[in-house]
Scaffold this motif. Structure first.
Motif, short mmCIF file in Angstrom:
data_model
loop_
_atom_site.label_atom_id
_atom_site.label_comp_id
_atom_site.label_asym_id
_atom_site.label_seq_id
_atom_site.Cartn_x
_atom_site.Cartn_y
_atom_site.Cartn_z
N ASP A 1 0.82 -1.21 0.00
CA ASP A 1 0.00 0.00 0.00
C ASP A 1 0.86 1.26 0.00
N ASP B 1 1.74 3.21 2.25
CA ASP B 1 2.64 3.36 3.40
C ASP B 1 3.71 2.28 3.45
N ASN C 1 3.09 -0.95 3.62
CA ASN C 1 2.61 -2.15 4.31
C ASN C 1 2.30 -3.26 3.32
N GLN D 1 2.81 4.65 -7.01
CA GLN D 1 2.17 5.39 -5.92
C GLN D 1 2.41 6.89 -6.03
N ARG E 1 10.86 8.74 0.04
CA ARG E 1 10.22 8.52 1.34
C ARG E 1 10.91 7.35 2.03
N VAL F 1 10.87 4.32 3.57
CA VAL F 1 9.93 3.22 3.84
C VAL F 1 10.68 1.91 3.77
N SER G 1 -3.31 -2.14 13.01
CA SER G 1 -2.19 -1.79 12.15
C SER G 1 -0.85 -2.24 12.71
#
Length: 226
Positions: free
Chosen positions: A67, A69, A71, A130, A135, A137, A207
């Motif tokens: 996703d 973020d 995840n 995305q 970023r 991540v 989460s």
């Protein structure tokens, strides 16, 4: 009550929409909706990295994605309402346990196989699809399970409330699939909201909560969820 509707096109045409109730047809359409290196947004915007993946416990996962973020999100189908809910919950928890053990290296291996590109960069494709760059991540840190279901709203609210009380990262979505007079298909997924009385901490927990020994928990499901 059956849901219907009307779809209007930019050229002025319109078409009546009728609900689709054939579980096999819906499953095949859902599988066709997943395209390599293209955003899939029925539950949440995902970069699909796998389709039809078998897990060690025997469940075949229809969709695995990343996703916005970073995840890991596993999408399961609960389209045949005659299947016992206990079985659906058991599959969801076993898949959650499996997905929580996937690291960035394994996720990239899934993606390269699915995309038929042995040199593809998971991070590079994810950033492009995305629309994000630079970023910080780390893929694989958190995992969630999304279940697309055709069951009644009352049953799904009860199940989702139970899962949130347990602090488990499994979210149910009520799936609506409609088809127009000329074959047009409209599908949307309704996130199941729990009653306002559910503790705020329980709503936030899915989460981050990890499944430890799933079998012990599954033994307690019988009689708690119908």
């Amino acid at each position: 009550m059956p849901m219907g509707g009307l779809i209007r096109f930019s050229d002025g045409r319109s078409s009546l929409l009728r609900p689709v109730n054939d579980a096999e047809w819906i499953e095949q359409w859902l599988r066709r909706s997943v395209q390599p290196q293209t955003l899939w947004s029925l539950t949440t915007p995902l970069l699909p990295i796998g389709e039809g993946l078998p897990t060690p416990l025997g469940t075949v996962v229809p969709i695995v994605g990343i996703d916005a973020d970073g995840n890991t999100v596993v999408v399961l189908f609960d389209l045949r309402v005659e299947q016992p809910m206990e079985s659906v919950l058991g599959q969801s928890l076993s898949v959650l346990h499996w997905s929580q053990g996937l690291d960035e290296r394994q996720l990239e291996a899934f993606a390269r196989y699915f995309w038929h590109d042995a040199n593809a960069s998971l991070r590079g494709v994810w950033e492009r699809v995305q629309g994000v760059h630079d970023r910080p991540v780390t893929f694989g840190q958190q995992a969630k399970v999304h279940v697309l279901s055709r069951r009644s709203l009352s049953v799904l609210v009860e199940v989702q409330t139970f899962l949130q009380r347990q602090g488990l990262a499994v979210l149910f979505f009520r799936l609506h699939t409609l088809q127009g007079e000329q074959g047009e298909v409209v599908a949307f997924a309704e996130l199941i909201m729990t009653p306002p009385t559910a503790p705020l901490s329980a709503q936030a927990a899915p989460s981050v909560q990890r499944v430890g020994e799933a079998e012990a928990f599954l033994r307690n499901l019988q009689g708690q969820v119908r």
